[in-house]
Design a protein around this motif. Structure first.
Motif, short mmCIF file in Angstrom:
data_model
loop_
_atom_site.label_atom_id
_atom_site.label_comp_id
_atom_site.label_asym_id
_atom_site.label_seq_id
_atom_site.Cartn_x
_atom_site.Cartn_y
_atom_site.Cartn_z
N MET A 1 0.79 12.41 -11.30
CA MET A 1 0.70 13.05 -9.98
C MET A 1 0.60 12.09 -8.80
SD MET A 1 1.05 16.02 -11.12
CE MET A 1 1.06 16.91 -9.59
N ALA A 2 0.00 10.91 -9.02
CA ALA A 2 -0.14 9.97 -7.90
C ALA A 2 1.02 9.00 -7.84
CB ALA A 2 -1.45 9.20 -8.02
N PHE A 3 1.97 9.15 -8.78
CA PHE A 3 3.02 8.15 -8.92
C PHE A 3 4.41 8.68 -8.58
CE2 PHE A 3 6.22 6.29 -11.81
CZ PHE A 3 6.25 5.01 -11.27
N MET A 4 4.66 9.94 -8.91
CA MET A 4 6.01 10.48 -8.74
C MET A 4 5.96 11.96 -8.36
SD MET A 4 6.82 10.42 -12.80
CE MET A 4 8.34 11.34 -12.91
N ILE B 1 2.73 9.31 2.80
CA ILE B 1 3.35 8.02 2.39
C ILE B 1 4.71 8.30 1.74
CG2 ILE B 1 3.07 5.94 0.97
CD1 ILE B 1 0.04 6.44 1.10
N GLY B 2 4.76 9.34 0.94
CA GLY B 2 6.03 9.71 0.30
C GLY B 2 6.17 9.08 -1.08
N PHE B 3 6.60 9.88 -2.04
CA PHE B 3 6.66 9.37 -3.42
C PHE B 3 7.70 8.28 -3.63
CE2 PHE B 3 3.98 13.01 -4.34
CZ PHE B 3 3.06 12.39 -5.15
N GLU B 4 8.77 8.30 -2.81
CA GLU B 4 9.76 7.22 -2.95
C GLU B 4 9.09 5.88 -2.67
OE1 GLU B 4 13.41 7.60 -0.68
OE2 GLU B 4 13.62 9.57 -1.64
N ASN B 5 8.30 5.85 -1.58
CA ASN B 5 7.61 4.60 -1.22
C ASN B 5 6.56 4.23 -2.26
OD1 ASN B 5 9.01 4.33 1.22
ND2 ASN B 5 7.62 5.77 2.22
N ILE B 6 5.82 5.24 -2.72
CA ILE B 6 4.74 4.98 -3.68
C ILE B 6 5.31 4.38 -4.96
CG2 ILE B 6 2.99 6.07 -5.16
CD1 ILE B 6 2.57 8.15 -2.87
N SER C 1 -3.58 -1.20 -14.11
CA SER C 1 -2.82 -0.06 -13.57
C SER C 1 -2.92 -0.08 -12.05
CB SER C 1 -3.36 1.24 -14.15
OG SER C 1 -4.76 1.33 -13.98
N PHE C 2 -1.81 0.34 -11.43
CA PHE C 2 -1.67 0.14 -9.99
C PHE C 2 -1.87 1.39 -9.17
CE2 PHE C 2 0.66 -3.12 -12.17
CZ PHE C 2 0.41 -4.27 -11.44
N GLY C 3 -2.20 1.17 -7.90
CA GLY C 3 -2.28 2.26 -6.92
C GLY C 3 -1.51 1.82 -5.69
N ILE C 4 -1.38 2.74 -4.76
CA ILE C 4 -0.60 2.49 -3.55
C ILE C 4 -1.24 1.42 -2.66
CG2 ILE C 4 -1.69 4.46 -2.36
CD1 ILE C 4 1.94 3.30 -1.95
N TYR C 5 -2.52 1.12 -2.92
CA TYR C 5 -3.27 0.14 -2.11
C TYR C 5 -3.19 -1.27 -2.68
CZ TYR C 5 -5.84 2.76 -5.57
OH TYR C 5 -6.15 3.45 -6.70
N ASN C 6 -2.48 -1.48 -3.79
CA ASN C 6 -2.39 -2.84 -4.36
C ASN C 6 -1.31 -3.66 -3.66
OD1 ASN C 6 -3.23 -1.30 -7.35
ND2 ASN C 6 -4.39 -3.01 -6.56
N LYS D 1 8.16 2.97 -5.56
CA LYS D 1 8.83 1.68 -5.39
C LYS D 1 7.81 0.56 -5.30
CE LYS D 1 12.20 -0.98 -2.83
NZ LYS D 1 11.54 -2.15 -3.36
N LEU D 2 6.81 0.77 -4.43
CA LEU D 2 5.81 -0.28 -4.25
C LEU D 2 5.10 -0.60 -5.58
CD1 LEU D 2 3.45 -0.86 -1.39
CD2 LEU D 2 2.38 -0.55 -3.61
N GLU D 3 4.71 0.45 -6.29
CA GLU D 3 3.96 0.22 -7.53
C GLU D 3 4.85 -0.40 -8.62
OE1 GLU D 3 1.59 3.54 -8.81
OE2 GLU D 3 0.88 3.93 -6.78
N LEU D 4 6.10 0.03 -8.67
CA LEU D 4 6.99 -0.52 -9.71
C LEU D 4 7.32 -1.98 -9.44
CD1 LEU D 4 9.40 2.43 -10.56
CD2 LEU D 4 7.48 1.54 -11.90
N ASP D 5 7.48 -2.34 -8.16
CA ASP D 5 7.73 -3.74 -7.82
C ASP D 5 6.56 -4.61 -8.28
OD1 ASP D 5 10.13 -3.08 -6.75
OD2 ASP D 5 9.53 -3.29 -4.64
N LEU D 6 5.35 -4.11 -8.03
CA LEU D 6 4.16 -4.90 -8.43
C LEU D 6 4.06 -4.99 -9.95
CD1 LEU D 6 1.46 -3.57 -5.93
CD2 LEU D 6 2.62 -5.79 -5.88
N ARG D 7 4.37 -3.88 -10.61
CA ARG D 7 4.32 -3.91 -12.08
C ARG D 7 5.30 -4.92 -12.66
NH1 ARG D 7 7.65 -0.09 -14.99
NH2 ARG D 7 8.86 -2.00 -15.09
N SER D 8 6.54 -4.94 -12.10
CA SER D 8 7.54 -5.89 -12.61
C SER D 8 7.09 -7.33 -12.37
CB SER D 8 8.88 -5.75 -11.89
OG SER D 8 9.33 -4.47 -12.03
N TYR D 9 6.51 -7.55 -11.19
CA TYR D 9 6.04 -8.89 -10.85
C TYR D 9 4.93 -9.32 -11.83
CZ TYR D 9 3.92 -12.61 -8.01
OH TYR D 9 3.39 -13.80 -7.57
N MET D 10 3.98 -8.41 -12.08
CA MET D 10 2.90 -8.76 -13.00
C MET D 10 3.44 -8.95 -14.42
SD MET D 10 -0.66 -6.90 -14.08
CE MET D 10 -1.50 -7.00 -12.53
#
Ligand SMILES: Cc1ncc(COP(=O)(O)O)c(C=O)c1O
Length: 403
Positions: free
Chosen positions: A202-205, A293-298, A378-383, A300-309
Motif C-alpha cells: 500500500m505504501a509502495f504502489m 507525492i504520487g505512487f509513480e514518484n514513490i 526496507s525503504f520508505g519515501i523519506y530515505n 521510482k525513488l524507492e526502487l532507485d535506492l534499492r538498486s543502489y544498495m
C-alpha cells in the motif's frame, strides 16, 4: 522534493547511539509524517467523541470525519462503494475476520485453501486455526529459486475442493511482487475466492481492487504512514452481505432480543465496539500524504535506492542477497556468510542504522531458504542515497568486527 519530504518527519532528527537516525525498517512500520501526528492530537485536544452513538455536535462531527475517511479509502483503492471498506485493527485482524467469517459461510469440512511458502504468519496462522476447527485442508504454493511463486505448482494444487486462495501481494522478506491480477483471473475462472494480503504494497504502489478483481484485500495503516491500530478489510459487497459477523458487541446490531439478534448492514456488522476513531481520522491524512507525492514518484525513488544498495552490498565479500524476482519492491534481505543476522543488525544499530534481523514472521520461507534469520533493509519515501551509504559503511564494519 526529497528534502521537503524529509522535513515532514521530525523523527529523522533523532539521535541513535549519538548518530543521526537512518531508518531502513519501513517494512515493519513506516515513519509517520507530522500531518498524521498532528491530526491525532487535534482530535484528542478539540474533537474527542465517540462515533455513531450520540446526537451531540462533537459526536456528529467525529462520525462525519470517520465516515469521510471510509469514502477516501474507497476511492484510494478504487472500491465500488464505501460499504466495501471495513475498519479493523490491522492486516492480522482483517485476515482473522475472513478466516472465521468466510470459512463458516462458504466452506465445509474437506474444502481446501491455498496459501504460499512466502506468506507472513498472519496469512497462515488464522487459516491454520480455522482449518483445525473445521477440518479444512491447507496447501502451499512453492517459491522457486529466484523467489517467485511457482505458478505451475499453483495450477497443480487446484482441485474441485479449492475454495480460497490467500496470498501476499509483496513478500515482506524477498520483496517479490506477485502477479496478483493473473492469479485472481485464474481463480475466478475456477470459482475460487481470492484474499490478498496487501500489507507491503500500500505504501509502495497503486493498488486498484477493481483492476485486480480480487474478492478481499487486507492492509494496515501503520505501514503506510498512518497510525497503529488501524487496518482495512476490503470485500466485494455481494460476498460481505452473505457473511456473518466475526466479533459481537455494540454498534453491529439491528435489534437485540434475548431469543433472537439481528445484525446491522455491511460494513457496520463487522465493526463491533468502539473503533479506533482518532486513528481512522488520522489515517485519512496518511492517504492524502501518499496521494500528494504520487505512487509513480514513490516507487521510482524507492526502487532507485534499492538498486543502489543492491549493487553496493554485492561488492562486499560474503554477502548473499535472497531472491532475484523479476518484479521486486524496495526490500532487500541478506546475510554475511559466517555471521549471525542479529549480530549484523546490532553492529549496524550502533552506527545509527535501523534494520531488522530475524525470521520476519515467515518461518516457512526461512526453512525454504535454509536459514534461521536474515537481515532486512526496507525503504520508505523519506530515505535518500546518503542513508544507503551509511548502511554500506555499517555493514562493512559489521563484517570486519564479526568475522
Ligand atoms: C506481508 C505482511 N502481511 C501481514 C503483516 C501483518 O501486519 P500487522 O502486524 O500490521 O497486522 C505484515 C507485517 O509485517 C506483513 O509484512
Amino acid at each position: 522534493m526529497i528534502e521537503k519530504i524529509r522535513s515532514e518527519f521530525p523523527i529523522l532528527g533523532t539521535k541513535v547511539h549519538g548518530k543521526s537516525l537512518v531508518y531502513l525498517d519501513s517494512a515493519a512500520t513506516s515513519l509517520k509524517p507530522q500531518s498524521v501526528v498532528e491530526r491525532l492530537s487535534q482530535f484528542y485536544n478539540f474533537e474527542n467523541a465517540n462515533v455513531h452513538r450520540a446526537a451531540h455536535e462533537l459526536s456528529a462531527t467525529a462520525t462525519e470525519n470517520f465516515e469521510r475517511v471510509r469514502a477516501l479509502t474507497c476511492k484510494f483503492i478504487n472500491a465500488s462503494s464505501s460499504s466495501e471498506i471495513i475498519f479493523t485493527s490491522g492486516t492480522t485482524d482483517s485476515v482473522n475476520l475472513l478466516a472465521n467469517s468466510l470459512t463458516s459461510s462458504f466452506l465445509k469440512s474437506g474444502d481446501e485453501i491455498i496459501l504460499s511458502e512466502m506468506e507472513h504468519h498472519s496469512n497462515i496462522v488464522p487459516w491454520y486455526m480455522a482449518a483445525k476447527k473445521m477440518g479444512l485442508v491447507l496447501k502451499m504454493i512453492s517459491v522457486d529459486e529466484s523467489g517467485e511463486l511457482d505458478l505451475d505448482h499453483l495450477e497443480s494444487l487446484i482441485t474441485k475442493k479449492t475454495k480460497i486462495i490467500s496470498l501476499t501481494y509483496i513478500s515482506n522478506v524477498l520483496g517479490t511482487i506477485n502477479p496478483i491480477q493473473k492469479i485472481c483471473k485464474l481463480a475466478k475462472n475456477k470459482n475460487i475466492l481470492t484474499v490478498i494480503d496487501a500489507a507491503q504494497a500500500m505504501a509502495f504502489m497503486r493498488v486498484d481492487v477493481r483492476e485486480l478483481d480480487c474478492d478481499f484485500l487486507a492492509f494496515s495503516a501503520h505501514k503506510m504512514m498512518g497510525p497503529f491500530g488501524v487496518g482495512v478489510l476490503y470485500g466485494k459487497s455481494g460476498l460481505l452481505e452473505k457473511m456473518p459477523p466475526f466479533h459481537g458487541g455494540g454498534g453491529m446490531i439491528d435489534e437485540v432480543k434475548i431469543e433472537n439478534i439481528t445484525f446491522a448492514d455491511v460494513p457496520f456488522r463487522f465493526e463491533a465496539g468502539t473503533p479506533n476513531i482518532s486513528g481512522v481520522i488520522a489515517f485519512g491524512k496518511a492517504i492524502e500524504f501518499l496521494e500528494a507525492i504520487g505512487f509513480e514518484n514513490i516507487s521510482k525513488l524507492e526502487l532507485d535506492l534499492r538498486s543502489y544498495m543492491d549493487s553496493k552490498l554485492r561488492e562486499i565479500k560474503g554477502v548473499k542477497i535472497y531472491g532475484k524476482p523479476k518484479e521486486k519492491a524496495a526490500i532487500i534481505s541478506f546475510n554475511i556468510e559466517g555471521v549471525h543476522a542479529s549480530d549484523v543488525a546490532s553492529v549496524v544499530d550502533q552506527m545509527g542504522v535501523a534494520v531488522r534481523a530475524g525470521h520476519h514472521c515467515a518461518q516457512i520461507l526461512m526453512r525454504k531458504l535454509a536459514v534461521h534469520a536474515v537481515v532486512r533493509a526496507s525503504f520508505g519515501i523519506y530515505n535518500n542515497k546518503s542513508d544507503v551509504d551509511r548502511m554500506i559503511v555499517a555493514v562493512e564494519k559489521a563484517r570486519e568486527l564479526l568475522l
